[in-house]
Design a protein around this motif. Structure first.
Motif, PDB file in Angstrom:
ATOM      1  N   THR A  50       0.849  -1.189   0.000  1.00  0.00           N
ATOM      2  CA  THR A  50       0.000   0.000   0.000  1.00  0.00           C
ATOM      3  C   THR A  50       0.885   1.238   0.000  1.00  0.00           C
ATOM      4  OG1 THR A  50      -1.825   1.130   1.142  1.00  0.00           O
ATOM      5  CG2 THR A  50      -0.132   0.120   2.527  1.00  0.00           C
ATOM      6  N   GLN A  51       0.333   2.348  -0.445  1.00  0.00           N
ATOM      7  CA  GLN A  51       1.095   3.588  -0.508  1.00  0.00           C
ATOM      8  C   GLN A  51       1.001   4.396   0.784  1.00  0.00           C
ATOM      9  OE1 GLN A  51       3.139   4.553  -3.096  1.00  0.00           O
ATOM     10  NE2 GLN A  51       2.712   2.462  -3.800  1.00  0.00           N
ATOM     11  N   SER A  52      -0.106   4.220   1.513  1.00  0.00           N
ATOM     12  CA  SER A  52      -0.281   4.990   2.744  1.00  0.00           C
ATOM     13  C   SER A  52      -1.245   4.257   3.679  1.00  0.00           C
ATOM     14  CB  SER A  52      -0.820   6.395   2.440  1.00  0.00           C
ATOM     15  OG  SER A  52      -2.136   6.318   1.922  1.00  0.00           O
ATOM     16  N   VAL A  53      -1.136   4.596   4.957  1.00  0.00           N
ATOM     17  CA  VAL A  53      -2.040   4.081   5.985  1.00  0.00           C
ATOM     18  C   VAL A  53      -2.648   5.275   6.699  1.00  0.00           C
ATOM     19  CG1 VAL A  53      -2.231   2.760   8.134  1.00  0.00           C
ATOM     20  CG2 VAL A  53      -0.722   1.951   6.311  1.00  0.00           C
ATOM     21  N   ALA A  54      -3.946   5.474   6.497  1.00  0.00           N
ATOM     22  CA  ALA A  54      -4.651   6.623   7.075  1.00  0.00           C
ATOM     23  C   ALA A  54      -3.965   7.935   6.715  1.00  0.00           C
ATOM     24  CB  ALA A  54      -4.773   6.472   8.590  1.00  0.00           C
ATOM     25  N   GLY A  55      -3.420   7.989   5.489  1.00  0.00           N
ATOM     26  CA  GLY A  55      -2.755   9.204   5.020  1.00  0.00           C
ATOM     27  C   GLY A  55      -1.290   9.312   5.390  1.00  0.00           C
ATOM     28  N   TRP A  56      -0.731   8.307   6.085  1.00  0.00           N
ATOM     29  CA  TRP A  56       0.677   8.316   6.484  1.00  0.00           C
ATOM     30  C   TRP A  56       1.491   7.484   5.505  1.00  0.00           C
ATOM     31  CZ3 TRP A  56       2.763  10.047  11.452  1.00  0.00           C
ATOM     32  CH2 TRP A  56       1.828  10.732  12.244  1.00  0.00           C
ATOM     33  N   LYS A  58       5.244   5.699   4.215  1.00  0.00           N
ATOM     34  CA  LYS A  58       6.225   4.853   4.901  1.00  0.00           C
ATOM     35  C   LYS A  58       7.216   5.694   5.692  1.00  0.00           C
ATOM     36  CE  LYS A  58      10.007   1.597   4.058  1.00  0.00           C
ATOM     37  NZ  LYS A  58      10.763   0.828   3.044  1.00  0.00           N
ATOM     38  N   ALA A  59       7.728   6.754   5.088  1.00  0.00           N
ATOM     39  CA  ALA A  59       8.708   7.603   5.774  1.00  0.00           C
ATOM     40  C   ALA A  59       8.099   8.255   7.010  1.00  0.00           C
ATOM     41  CB  ALA A  59       9.232   8.670   4.813  1.00  0.00           C
ATOM     42  N   GLU A  60       6.860   8.736   6.884  1.00  0.00           N
ATOM     43  CA  GLU A  60       6.191   9.360   8.023  1.00  0.00           C
ATOM     44  C   GLU A  60       5.935   8.340   9.126  1.00  0.00           C
ATOM     45  OE1 GLU A  60       3.712  12.878   5.687  1.00  0.00           O
ATOM     46  OE2 GLU A  60       2.835  10.873   5.911  1.00  0.00           O
ATOM     47  N   MET A  61       5.592   7.114   8.718  1.00  0.00           N
ATOM     48  CA  MET A  61       5.359   6.050   9.694  1.00  0.00           C
ATOM     49  C   MET A  61       6.646   5.723  10.453  1.00  0.00           C
ATOM     50  SD  MET A  61       2.588   4.284  10.405  1.00  0.00           S
ATOM     51  CE  MET A  61       1.725   2.754  10.144  1.00  0.00           C
ATOM     52  N   TYR A 131      16.444   8.435   9.900  1.00  0.00           N
ATOM     53  CA  TYR A 131      16.324   7.680   8.648  1.00  0.00           C
ATOM     54  C   TYR A 131      14.986   7.958   7.967  1.00  0.00           C
ATOM     55  CZ  TYR A 131      15.562   3.703   5.546  1.00  0.00           C
ATOM     56  OH  TYR A 131      15.274   2.923   4.454  1.00  0.00           O
ATOM     57  N   GLY A 132      13.910   7.950   8.727  1.00  0.00           N
ATOM     58  CA  GLY A 132      12.595   8.235   8.150  1.00  0.00           C
ATOM     59  C   GLY A 132      12.528   9.620   7.553  1.00  0.00           C
ATOM     60  N   LEU A 136      12.033  10.964   3.323  1.00  0.00           N
ATOM     61  CA  LEU A 136      10.824  11.694   2.963  1.00  0.00           C
ATOM     62  C   LEU A 136      10.982  12.274   1.565  1.00  0.00           C
ATOM     63  CD1 LEU A 136       9.860  13.685   6.185  1.00  0.00           C
ATOM     64  CD2 LEU A 136       8.395  12.079   4.965  1.00  0.00           C
ATOM     65  N   PRO A 137      10.001  12.098   0.691  1.00  0.00           N
ATOM     66  CA  PRO A 137      10.151  12.591  -0.682  1.00  0.00           C
ATOM     67  C   PRO A 137      10.306  14.107  -0.756  1.00  0.00           C
ATOM     68  CG  PRO A 137       7.904  11.830  -0.235  1.00  0.00           C
ATOM     69  CD  PRO A 137       8.733  11.400   0.917  1.00  0.00           C
TER      70      PRO A 137
END
Length: 267
Positions: A50-56, A58-61, A131-132, A136-137
């Protein structure tokens, strides 16, 4: 100054203990880092599907997970492992000796032992945050004010972590035989490492409860969203200060009430 000197003595004794039992110390550090690696692998697998979870993203997570882990490592180092011993102290009668010591009982119960092996978890969490942020893009611009608000909220997060843990563990004065209070606490606090926006699907009441009644959102999710510039920093910081002050006052009052009502293990 007396309490500062006493706390410094606690640190010296625990450092000596860690040096004496080096194998145990490094084994615990390795276990904490292994747990972090497992969660990071899970996050990687999740975002391959998936690309996001509830709008988050991977980097934000990762920033969220790293922030929670760093706060959890710091809390474990300073007070969480101490408070976990409270039910056993009450049941075995050790609390009788603590209450007769010429020192504030809450201070002693909360800060007597320093979990130095959990410092690895805190440092590892900080590396995950870096690292996250690095992957971030589009890095959101960060000002000095935003960083100050972020670290200020982390300070509130630590106070809330302590206050909620103390409130929960103080119930052991009445629930003497309930040994799994810390398991309940671990399950409760694990919610703080998930995006708070997930709970919007369960209704406004659940979201409001996890934000202001049982403010788990203030432990990691809201500080991170503030860092990303998604929330008004001054307002969220003010709310965090108010909530942490309220919960700290309540936890201190509840502790004093419980110790006054305590009749000792021998009675």
């Amino acid at each position: 100054m007396r309490y500062i000197k006493l706390y410094a003595a606690f640190w010296r004794n625990c450092i000596r203990q860690a040096i004496e039992f080096r194998a145990n110390f490094f084994a615990n550090v390795a276990a904490n880092l292994g747990w972090m690696l497992t969660i990071m692998i899970f996050i990687d697998i999740l975002f391959r599907n998936t690309q996001s979870v509830a709008g988050w993203s991977k980097a934000e997570m990762l920033v969220l997970f790293g922030t929670y882990t760093a706060m959890r490592g710091l809390s474990n180092t300073l007070f969480y492992n101490n408070l976990s011993q409270l039910p056993n102290s009450i049941r075995t009668g050790t609390m009788d000796f603590i209450l007769t010591k010429p020192v504030d009982s809450q201070f002693y119960v909360s800060l007597r032992y320093i979990g130095l092996d959990d410092l690895g978890q805190m440092v590892g969490g900080l590396f995950v945050v870096v690292y996250g942020w690095a992957i971030l893009p589009n890095h959101p611009p960060i000002s000095v004010g935003l960083l100050a608000a972020f670290f200020g909220m982390l300070g509130c997060s630590l106070v809330l972590f302590y206050s909620m843990t103390l409130l929960m563990m103080t119930t052991a004065f009445w629930l003497v035989r309930l040994d799994n209070l810390m398991i309940l606490g671990d399950m409760m606090f694990s919610i703080a490492r998930t995006p708070i926006d997930i709970f919007r699907r369960l209704g406004v009441g659940v979201f409001f409860t996890l934000t202001y009644i049982l403010p788990l959102a203030f432990i990691a999710a809201l500080p991170v969203k503030t860092l990303f510039g998604q929330l008004p920093a001054e307002q969220i910081l003010l709310e965090g200060v108010a909530l942490s002050a309220l919960f700290l006052t309540a936890s201190i009052a509840f502790w004093r009430y419980a110790t006054r009502a305590y009749s000792s293990a021998s009675s």
